[in-house]
Scaffold this active site. Structure first.
Site, mmCIF file in Angstrom:
data_model
loop_
_atom_site.group_PDB
_atom_site.id
_atom_site.type_symbol
_atom_site.label_atom_id
_atom_site.label_comp_id
_atom_site.label_asym_id
_atom_site.label_seq_id
_atom_site.Cartn_x
_atom_site.Cartn_y
_atom_site.Cartn_z
ATOM 1 N N GLU A 194 -85.376 -40.387 -64.307
ATOM 2 C CA GLU A 194 -86.157 -40.573 -63.078
ATOM 3 C C GLU A 194 -87.601 -40.474 -63.531
ATOM 4 O OE1 GLU A 194 -88.651 -40.194 -60.862
ATOM 5 O OE2 GLU A 194 -87.968 -38.264 -60.073
ATOM 6 N N GLU A 203 -98.610 -42.026 -64.515
ATOM 7 C CA GLU A 203 -98.049 -41.018 -65.433
ATOM 8 C C GLU A 203 -97.471 -41.690 -66.671
ATOM 9 O OE1 GLU A 203 -95.348 -37.996 -63.810
ATOM 10 O OE2 GLU A 203 -96.259 -38.306 -61.854
HETATM 11 N N1 GJV Z 1 -89.758 -36.019 -72.976
HETATM 12 C C1 GJV Z 1 -89.081 -35.033 -72.327
HETATM 13 N N2 GJV Z 1 -89.264 -34.725 -71.041
HETATM 14 C C2 GJV Z 1 -90.171 -35.449 -70.353
HETATM 15 C C3 GJV Z 1 -90.926 -36.493 -70.959
HETATM 16 C C4 GJV Z 1 -90.697 -36.761 -72.324
HETATM 17 N N3 GJV Z 1 -91.361 -37.708 -72.973
HETATM 18 N N4 GJV Z 1 -91.762 -37.013 -70.034
HETATM 19 C C5 GJV Z 1 -91.532 -36.343 -68.887
HETATM 20 N N5 GJV Z 1 -90.582 -35.394 -69.071
HETATM 21 N N6 GJV Z 1 -90.719 -39.337 -62.034
HETATM 22 N N7 GJV Z 1 -92.903 -39.156 -62.648
HETATM 23 C C6 GJV Z 1 -90.040 -34.469 -68.061
HETATM 24 C C7 GJV Z 1 -91.081 -33.626 -67.341
HETATM 25 O O1 GJV Z 1 -91.337 -32.415 -68.022
HETATM 26 C C8 GJV Z 1 -90.406 -33.385 -65.994
HETATM 27 O O2 GJV Z 1 -89.550 -32.287 -66.000
HETATM 28 C C9 GJV Z 1 -89.637 -34.650 -65.791
HETATM 29 O O3 GJV Z 1 -89.473 -35.270 -67.058
HETATM 30 C C10 GJV Z 1 -90.429 -35.586 -64.904
HETATM 31 C C11 GJV Z 1 -89.531 -36.257 -63.942
HETATM 32 C C12 GJV Z 1 -90.239 -36.749 -62.711
HETATM 33 N N8 GJV Z 1 -91.498 -37.411 -62.940
HETATM 34 C C13 GJV Z 1 -91.695 -38.670 -62.527
#
Ligand code: GJV
Length: 410
Positions: A194, A203
């Site tokens: 997601e 983002e």
């Molecule tokens: N690697 C691991 N976790 C991630 C990464 C990444 N490259 N990028 C984001 N997250 N829909 N805009 C994690 C972040 O820490 C958060 O828990 C989740 O993904 C975001 C999900 C919703 N954000 C979005």
């Protein structure tokens, strides 16, 4: 451009010395270590500040003038703002917001449920698993052989506990780290995530998803979501316009219109996140301006994405701006199976993304049958990799022409 630079010069960076939970919609919540941009020191106690694109009042005593020495300097220069980004996902506030969003969470649940038979013995990667909800749905509703739940923030420590608490530790392995850096023992059949942000791409978590796809998805593997689209509609925004612009016409019987250029700069330069547009405020049927195929999209394609639109006005009204939202589709693992869709638009169940509003500098009166056409481009900020600028060009009946660029967020 000039205005944007001036805007940036006047803000100051501060570091939160401890966490704070705002008690109404005007106050920002933040965690210790978050870097906030202070736009105005409105009083000695309350300042107007910004965190991850959201503005609100913050208590001045919680902030330290920062981002100057040693460690913080790196923060300031990290074009991905990893510390700030993953720091905020290390707290519950955002996870609570996402989990409380029923349409979002239920859609992912539905995707797993309606594909449960085909998920049997499949290897799944849940990228950015947060509290692990999607991985838990997989373990609970299907029988995958393995689910790799990847999470970079410190939430991962709790996610591990949640997996255990719910008896899923046989199937779900929580890996703490950035998806770009972790190693898996095998490639995966399904990559679920997601990742969608405001206006779909904000983002740019999508970049992590594309890199993980290229590295970890098996040949013929499945991406969830499988495709994404950005929708746009010309709209009225009467109350927002009245509150921010028309207000200055005669407050208390006085003429405050010299403040209107300032109001335009302050309220209409950037898009308004979290705007809810009512279906009746849409002046036309919406149009899909961008379409992304999650199998073929490349990281370099994200630098600039362009789309076109042509709308036919359905009823007379005031054209205040454009409203944007996204939808994503999850293809079925079964041949010919129906896809599941998540639509964050005004005619669907509300979600925590709401819609994004782009205000024109001046409203335009439009009438039924008028044609509004033009183009949109999303240009990724070359320095701040999570940010972008949305540029809209439009004309009404091929004559009244306008163009405006909206930084999101720098
Ligand atoms: N690697 C691991 N976790 C991630 C990464 C990444 N490259 N990028 C984001 N997250 N829909 N805009 C994690 C972040 O820490 C958060 O828990 C989740 O993904 C975001 C999900 C919703 N954000 C979005």
């Amino acid at each position: 451009m000039q205005a944007e630079e001036e805007d940036e010069v006047s803000v100051e960076e501060y570091v939160a010395r401890s966490s704070f939970t705002g008690n109404d919609n005007d106050q920002l919540s933040f965690s210790s270590g978050d870097v906030l941009l202070v736009h105005a020191k409105t009083s000695s106690e309350w300042w107007w500040a910004e965190l991850r694109g959201v503005k609100g009042y913050v208590p001045a005593s919680y902030l330290l003038q920062g981002a100057q020495e040693g460690e913080e300097e790196e923060e300031e220069e990290d074009p991905w703002q990893h510390k700030e980004y993953f720091g905020s996902y290390g707290t519950l506030r955002l996870h609570l917001e996402m989990l409380s969003d029923k349409s979002r969470t239920e859609t992912y649940r539905q995707v797993i449920l309606s594909n449960s038979a085909s998920l049997r013995n499949k290897v799944v990667m849940d990228l950015g698993c947060g509290t692990g909800i999607i991985s838990l749905f997989c373990a609970q509703l299907a029988e995958p052989s393995e689910v790799y739940a990847v999470e970079a923030s410190s939430m991962a420590e709790y996610t591990r506990q949640l997996v255990k608490q719910n008896g899923c530790e046989e199937l779900v392995t929580v890996l703490q780290g950035r998806a770009e850096e972790i190693e898996l023992p095998e490639r995966v059949d399904v990559l679920v995530s997601e990742w969608m942000g405001n206006c779909l791409l904000f983002e740019f978590m999508v970049e992590s998803v594309l890199r993980a796809r290229d590295r970890w998805l098996k040949e013929g593997g499945v991406m969830w979501p499988s495709s994404a689209a950005l929708s746009l509609v010309p709209c009225q925004a009467d109350s927002y316009y009245a509150e921010t612009m028309a207000f200055w016409e005669q407050p208390y019987g006085l003429d405050f219109t010299p403040l209107q250029p300032l109001a335009q700069q302050e309220f209409f330069t950037k898009p308004k996140f979290s705007h809810v547009i009512e279906p009746e405020d849409c002046l036309t049927a919406p149009c899909d301006v961008l379409q992304l195929d999650m199998y073929t999209l490349q990281v370099k394609d994200l630098e600039e994405i362009k789309g076109h639109f042509h709308f036919c006005v359905e009823k007379s009204g005031v054209f205040h701006g454009f409203s944007a939202w996204f939808k994503v589709q999850f293809e079925s693992l079964q041949r010919g199976g129906a896809p599941v869709e998540l639509n964050t638009g005004p005619n669907s169940e509300p979600t925590h993304w709401k819609q994004t509003l782009f205000m024109l500098d001046r409203p335009v009166s439009v009438h039924a049958e008028d044609a509004i056409s033009g183009s949109i481009s999303l240009r990724r900020n070359p320095v701040w990799r999570r940010h972008m600028t949305v540029t809209l060009h439009w004309s009404v009946n091929c004559s009244q022409v306008g163009t405006k660029s909206f930084p999101m967020w720098r």
